[in-house]
Design a protein around this motif. Structure first.
Motif, PDB file in Angstrom:
ATOM      1  N   PRO A  81       0.837  -1.214   0.000  1.00  0.00           N
ATOM      2  CA  PRO A  81       0.000   0.000   0.000  1.00  0.00           C
ATOM      3  C   PRO A  81       0.862   1.250   0.000  1.00  0.00           C
ATOM      4  CG  PRO A  81       0.020  -1.025   2.177  1.00  0.00           C
ATOM      5  CD  PRO A  81       0.702  -1.988   1.240  1.00  0.00           C
ATOM      6  N   ALA A  82       0.383   2.261  -0.719  1.00  0.00           N
ATOM      7  CA  ALA A  82       1.118   3.526  -0.797  1.00  0.00           C
ATOM      8  C   ALA A  82       1.113   4.212   0.561  1.00  0.00           C
ATOM      9  CB  ALA A  82       0.482   4.426  -1.853  1.00  0.00           C
ATOM     10  N   GLN A  83       2.237   4.849   0.860  1.00  0.00           N
ATOM     11  CA  GLN A  83       2.375   5.532   2.134  1.00  0.00           C
ATOM     12  C   GLN A  83       1.552   6.812   2.117  1.00  0.00           C
ATOM     13  OE1 GLN A  83       6.489   6.140   2.915  1.00  0.00           O
ATOM     14  NE2 GLN A  83       6.929   3.948   3.149  1.00  0.00           N
ATOM     15  N   MET A  84       0.783   6.987   3.183  1.00  0.00           N
ATOM     16  CA  MET A  84      -0.034   8.181   3.301  1.00  0.00           C
ATOM     17  C   MET A  84       0.820   9.346   3.765  1.00  0.00           C
ATOM     18  SD  MET A  84      -2.988   7.223   2.368  1.00  0.00           S
ATOM     19  CE  MET A  84      -3.972   8.621   2.910  1.00  0.00           C
ATOM     20  N   PRO A  85       0.585  10.535   3.254  1.00  0.00           N
ATOM     21  CA  PRO A  85       1.366  11.690   3.715  1.00  0.00           C
ATOM     22  C   PRO A  85       1.062  12.004   5.168  1.00  0.00           C
ATOM     23  CG  PRO A  85      -0.462  12.389   2.323  1.00  0.00           C
ATOM     24  CD  PRO A  85      -0.399  10.893   2.228  1.00  0.00           C
ATOM     25  N   ALA A  86       2.059  12.553   5.822  1.00  0.00           N
ATOM     26  CA  ALA A  86       1.901  12.885   7.243  1.00  0.00           C
ATOM     27  C   ALA A  86       0.845  13.970   7.402  1.00  0.00           C
ATOM     28  CB  ALA A  86       3.234  13.365   7.829  1.00  0.00           C
ATOM     29  N   PRO A  87      -0.004  13.853   8.391  1.00  0.00           N
ATOM     30  CA  PRO A  87      -1.036  14.870   8.578  1.00  0.00           C
ATOM     31  C   PRO A  87      -0.423  16.197   8.985  1.00  0.00           C
ATOM     32  CG  PRO A  87      -0.984  13.369  10.448  1.00  0.00           C
ATOM     33  CD  PRO A  87      -0.061  12.810   9.425  1.00  0.00           C
ATOM     34  N   PRO A  88      -1.027  17.295   8.573  1.00  0.00           N
ATOM     35  CA  PRO A  88      -0.467  18.602   8.928  1.00  0.00           C
ATOM     36  C   PRO A  88      -0.575  18.851  10.433  1.00  0.00           C
ATOM     37  CG  PRO A  88      -2.636  18.836   7.919  1.00  0.00           C
ATOM     38  CD  PRO A  88      -2.246  17.392   7.781  1.00  0.00           C
ATOM     39  N   MET A  89       0.368  19.620  10.944  1.00  0.00           N
ATOM     40  CA  MET A  89       0.375  19.929  12.359  1.00  0.00           C
ATOM     41  C   MET A  89      -0.786  20.862  12.702  1.00  0.00           C
ATOM     42  SD  MET A  89       2.787  18.152  13.486  1.00  0.00           S
ATOM     43  CE  MET A  89       4.236  17.283  12.911  1.00  0.00           C
ATOM     44  N   LYS A  90      -1.491  20.535  13.784  1.00  0.00           N
ATOM     45  CA  LYS A  90      -2.611  21.352  14.199  1.00  0.00           C
ATOM     46  C   LYS A  90      -2.187  22.548  15.024  1.00  0.00           C
ATOM     47  CE  LYS A  90      -5.731  17.355  14.300  1.00  0.00           C
ATOM     48  NZ  LYS A  90      -6.684  16.557  15.113  1.00  0.00           N
ATOM     49  N   ILE A  91      -0.963  22.538  15.530  1.00  0.00           N
ATOM     50  CA  ILE A  91      -0.464  23.624  16.363  1.00  0.00           C
ATOM     51  C   ILE A  91       0.480  24.484  15.517  1.00  0.00           C
ATOM     52  CG2 ILE A  91       0.720  24.247  18.477  1.00  0.00           C
ATOM     53  CD1 ILE A  91      -1.913  22.768  18.901  1.00  0.00           C
ATOM     54  N   PRO A  92       0.161  25.740  15.267  1.00  0.00           N
ATOM     55  CA  PRO A  92       1.084  26.590  14.488  1.00  0.00           C
ATOM     56  C   PRO A  92       2.321  26.928  15.305  1.00  0.00           C
ATOM     57  CG  PRO A  92      -0.756  27.892  15.292  1.00  0.00           C
ATOM     58  CD  PRO A  92      -1.055  26.464  15.653  1.00  0.00           C
ATOM     59  N   SER A  93       3.344  27.366  14.612  1.00  0.00           N
ATOM     60  CA  SER A  93       4.601  27.723  15.275  1.00  0.00           C
ATOM     61  C   SER A  93       5.263  28.852  14.509  1.00  0.00           C
ATOM     62  CB  SER A  93       5.549  26.522  15.357  1.00  0.00           C
ATOM     63  OG  SER A  93       5.929  26.092  14.065  1.00  0.00           O
ATOM     64  N   ILE A  94       6.055  29.627  15.227  1.00  0.00           N
ATOM     65  CA  ILE A  94       6.863  30.679  14.631  1.00  0.00           C
ATOM     66  C   ILE A  94       8.320  30.408  14.976  1.00  0.00           C
ATOM     67  CG2 ILE A  94       4.985  32.362  14.780  1.00  0.00           C
ATOM     68  CD1 ILE A  94       6.444  33.628  17.145  1.00  0.00           C
ATOM     69  N   GLY A 148     -10.792  17.635  25.612  1.00  0.00           N
ATOM     70  CA  GLY A 148     -11.359  18.540  24.641  1.00  0.00           C
ATOM     71  C   GLY A 148     -10.328  18.969  23.617  1.00  0.00           C
ATOM     72  N   LYS A 149     -10.683  20.004  22.881  1.00  0.00           N
ATOM     73  CA  LYS A 149      -9.818  20.524  21.834  1.00  0.00           C
ATOM     74  C   LYS A 149      -8.661  21.297  22.448  1.00  0.00           C
ATOM     75  CE  LYS A 149      -9.857  23.612  17.854  1.00  0.00           C
ATOM     76  NZ  LYS A 149     -10.673  24.566  17.050  1.00  0.00           N
ATOM     77  N   VAL A 150      -7.465  21.046  21.941  1.00  0.00           N
ATOM     78  CA  VAL A 150      -6.290  21.757  22.412  1.00  0.00           C
ATOM     79  C   VAL A 150      -5.922  22.827  21.393  1.00  0.00           C
ATOM     80  CG1 VAL A 150      -4.719  20.075  21.364  1.00  0.00           C
ATOM     81  CG2 VAL A 150      -3.913  21.528  23.239  1.00  0.00           C
ATOM     82  N   GLU A 151      -5.596  23.994  21.875  1.00  0.00           N
ATOM     83  CA  GLU A 151      -5.193  25.126  21.046  1.00  0.00           C
ATOM     84  C   GLU A 151      -3.900  25.686  21.586  1.00  0.00           C
ATOM     85  OE1 GLU A 151      -9.468  26.951  19.657  1.00  0.00           O
ATOM     86  OE2 GLU A 151      -8.678  27.505  21.627  1.00  0.00           O
ATOM     87  N   GLY A 152      -3.143  26.317  20.722  1.00  0.00           N
ATOM     88  CA  GLY A 152      -1.895  26.907  21.176  1.00  0.00           C
ATOM     89  C   GLY A 152      -0.995  27.290  20.031  1.00  0.00           C
ATOM     90  N   VAL A 153       0.227  27.649  20.370  1.00  0.00           N
ATOM     91  CA  VAL A 153       1.225  28.077  19.395  1.00  0.00           C
ATOM     92  C   VAL A 153       2.600  27.803  19.988  1.00  0.00           C
ATOM     93  CG1 VAL A 153       1.338  30.441  20.272  1.00  0.00           C
ATOM     94  CG2 VAL A 153       1.928  29.996  17.888  1.00  0.00           C
ATOM     95  N   TRP A 154       3.569  27.529  19.116  1.00  0.00           N
ATOM     96  CA  TRP A 154       4.955  27.301  19.513  1.00  0.00           C
ATOM     97  C   TRP A 154       5.794  28.526  19.161  1.00  0.00           C
ATOM     98  CZ3 TRP A 154       7.545  24.154  22.543  1.00  0.00           C
ATOM     99  CH2 TRP A 154       7.037  22.898  22.845  1.00  0.00           C
ATOM    100  N   ILE A 155       6.670  28.916  20.059  1.00  0.00           N
ATOM    101  CA  ILE A 155       7.667  29.970  19.810  1.00  0.00           C
ATOM    102  C   ILE A 155       9.027  29.289  19.807  1.00  0.00           C
ATOM    103  CG2 ILE A 155       8.658  32.132  20.632  1.00  0.00           C
ATOM    104  CD1 ILE A 155       6.005  32.706  22.042  1.00  0.00           C
ATOM    105  N   ARG A 156       9.621  29.184  18.644  1.00  0.00           N
ATOM    106  CA  ARG A 156      10.866  28.434  18.479  1.00  0.00           C
ATOM    107  C   ARG A 156      11.993  29.360  18.049  1.00  0.00           C
ATOM    108  NH1 ARG A 156       9.526  23.052  18.558  1.00  0.00           N
ATOM    109  NH2 ARG A 156       7.423  22.485  17.911  1.00  0.00           N
ATOM    110  N   SER A 157      13.207  28.837  18.180  1.00  0.00           N
ATOM    111  CA  SER A 157      14.405  29.516  17.696  1.00  0.00           C
ATOM    112  C   SER A 157      15.095  28.613  16.680  1.00  0.00           C
ATOM    113  CB  SER A 157      15.351  29.834  18.865  1.00  0.00           C
ATOM    114  OG  SER A 157      15.812  28.626  19.457  1.00  0.00           O
ATOM    115  N   ARG A 158      16.215  29.076  16.175  1.00  0.00           N
ATOM    116  CA  ARG A 158      16.962  28.247  15.221  1.00  0.00           C
ATOM    117  C   ARG A 158      17.479  26.971  15.872  1.00  0.00           C
ATOM    118  NH1 ARG A 158      19.389  33.405  13.459  1.00  0.00           N
ATOM    119  NH2 ARG A 158      21.106  32.931  14.879  1.00  0.00           N
ATOM    120  N   GLN A 159      17.762  27.019  17.168  1.00  0.00           N
ATOM    121  CA  GLN A 159      18.232  25.846  17.903  1.00  0.00           C
ATOM    122  C   GLN A 159      17.027  25.132  18.498  1.00  0.00           C
ATOM    123  OE1 GLN A 159      21.079  26.748  20.930  1.00  0.00           O
ATOM    124  NE2 GLN A 159      21.193  24.672  21.707  1.00  0.00           N
ATOM    125  N   ARG A 160      16.556  24.112  17.814  1.00  0.00           N
ATOM    126  CA  ARG A 160      15.361  23.413  18.262  1.00  0.00           C
ATOM    127  C   ARG A 160      15.730  22.333  19.280  1.00  0.00           C
ATOM    128  NH1 ARG A 160      10.578  20.858  14.420  1.00  0.00           N
ATOM    129  NH2 ARG A 160       9.304  20.015  16.120  1.00  0.00           N
TER     130      ARG A 160
END
Length: 401
Positions: free
Chosen positions: A29-42, A355-367
């Protein structure tokens, strides 16, 4: 004319090529693409997230959440610029109370992340010293933090760990004790130079008086002494060896010069750029998720701020709440799963309860990547145990205008 019967014909069996047979027999079976991330990040243009940057982005996110969750009729910054109108009305009083609480929260968050950075710098749970840490802050809408209607989590990845009071040493600037020591050394050297100059002047006076009395007797012996000195100097002179071109093994390379700290104008511009990036990220997330994102219609209620910090964390505006550990640890696990930081577990009951989780990630170049199994196996001291803290203030929403 003879008609060939079907029995007279010898039909040969068609053997498909090896490639075709493998294609049909070993079909996968063909590999399914990874689902998009529900949590945005900057992602910020920096190796680490400073305490001032984290505080500025978190207070900006609180303002966005208040407006997107219909807790205020206008954005908080826009309300702060509005003037005029009846200041004695009930709506005006509610607006002023919310603006005062928002200003207090902004000032408290600046010192909060400084204290949290200091607590991370004094972390003793690992063998080596850490220069960063992960911070989690939750914006909770509801009557109490335990009975919340909506929870928005923000994760600060690679928060810079620096002990408050030792920042000048880290930047290469001498401390006050070193400056006092240098001043004392300079005063001692100046006093020694003055005493040496006085002694030299006294000795010069004595030699002048002795020389005037013995000038006649030393004229004849001066020529003989000069001639003997020149002969001894010529005999003692020897050819000097050529200098070696290879450096000595004990010599160490000079330390690399540290870059100068950014100016106030550069820090202010970086903060404004990060705020605009956060606003664009939240706006694009609302457009991708069927125009919803974090936006939702909610009745005006209270907004509480919850922080995850070690027990050694010290700040007068934050109160430890051990009773919230179970609910907020589950919220944090769901937040990490939705953002792809941890593998998703098939726990339907837990997801329905959280329930539904909401949020955002604040990242730097060094993950940073944290392994929960390694963290659970470590023996963490009691002072470094992570617990949840609540801000002693609150923000009360309103809809009247």
């Amino acid at each position: 004319m003879r008609v060939l019967a079907l029995s007279d014909c010898k039909l040969e069996r068609h053997v498909p090529p090896k490639e075709i047979e493998d294609t049909y027999t070993n079909r996968q079976p063909a590999q399914m693409p990874a689902p998009p991330m529900k949590i945005p990040s900057i992602t910020l243009d920096a190796d680490l997230v400073t305490d001032s940057m984290a505080a500025r982005l978190c207070i900006s996110l609180v303002g966005h959440v208040l407006f997107l969750k219909s807790q205020v009729p206008f954005p908080v910054m826009q309300m702060a610029r509005m003037t005029g109108g009846d200041t004695t009305s009930r709506a005006a009083k509610k607006r002023q109370e919310l603006l005062n609480s928002f200003d207090t929260l902004a000032s408290h968050l600046n010192t909060t992340f400084t204290a949290l950075s200091t607590a991370f710098a004094h972390h003793s749970g690992t063998k080596d010293s850490r220069s960063y840490g992960r911070a989690y802050l939750a914006v909770v809408l509801g009557p109490t933090p335990g009975s919340a209607k909506c929870r928005v989590m923000v994760g600060v990845d690679a928060l810079e760990a620096k002990a408050w009071g030792e920042r000048d040493d880290c930047l290469g600037v001498p401390s006050e004790r070193e400056r006092e020591g240098e001043e004392d050394d300079e005063e001692k050297s100046d006093s020694e130079d003055e005493s040496d100059s006085d002694n030299d002047s006294d000795s010069d006076g004595e030699t002048d008086s002795n020389a005037s009395g013995n000038s006649d007797s030393s004229d004849d012996s001066g020529d003989e002494e000069a001639a003997s000195e020149t002969e001894s100097n010529e005999s003692s002179r020897a050819p000097c060896p050529p200098p070696s071109r290879t450096p000595s093994p004990s010599s160490s390379p000079p330390p690399l010069p540290q870059p100068p700290p950014p100016t106030y104008a550069q820090e202010l511009e970086a903060l404004r750029t990060a705020e605009r990036l956060l606003s664009r990220t939240l706006a694009s997330a609302c457009g991708e998720n069927d125009g919803q994102g974090m936006a939702s219609e909610m009745a005006p209620t209270q907004t509480h701020i919850v922080l995850r910090a070690p027990r050694k964390f010290m700040h007068p505006a934050w109160v430890p709440r051990q009773t919230l550990s179970g609910a907020f640890d589950a919220l944090l696990n769901q937040f990490l799963e939705e953002s792809g930081e941890r593998p998703t577990r098939d726990d339907i009951k837990k997801k329905k309860k959280g329930g539904k989780v909401e949020g955002v990630w604040i990242r730097s170049r060094q993950r940073i990547t944290e392994d929960p199994e390694i963290i659970s196996e470590e023996e963490i001291p009691e002072d470094d145990e992570m617990i949840w803290w609540t801000w002693d203030g609150r923000l009360v929403g309103f809809a009247d205008w």
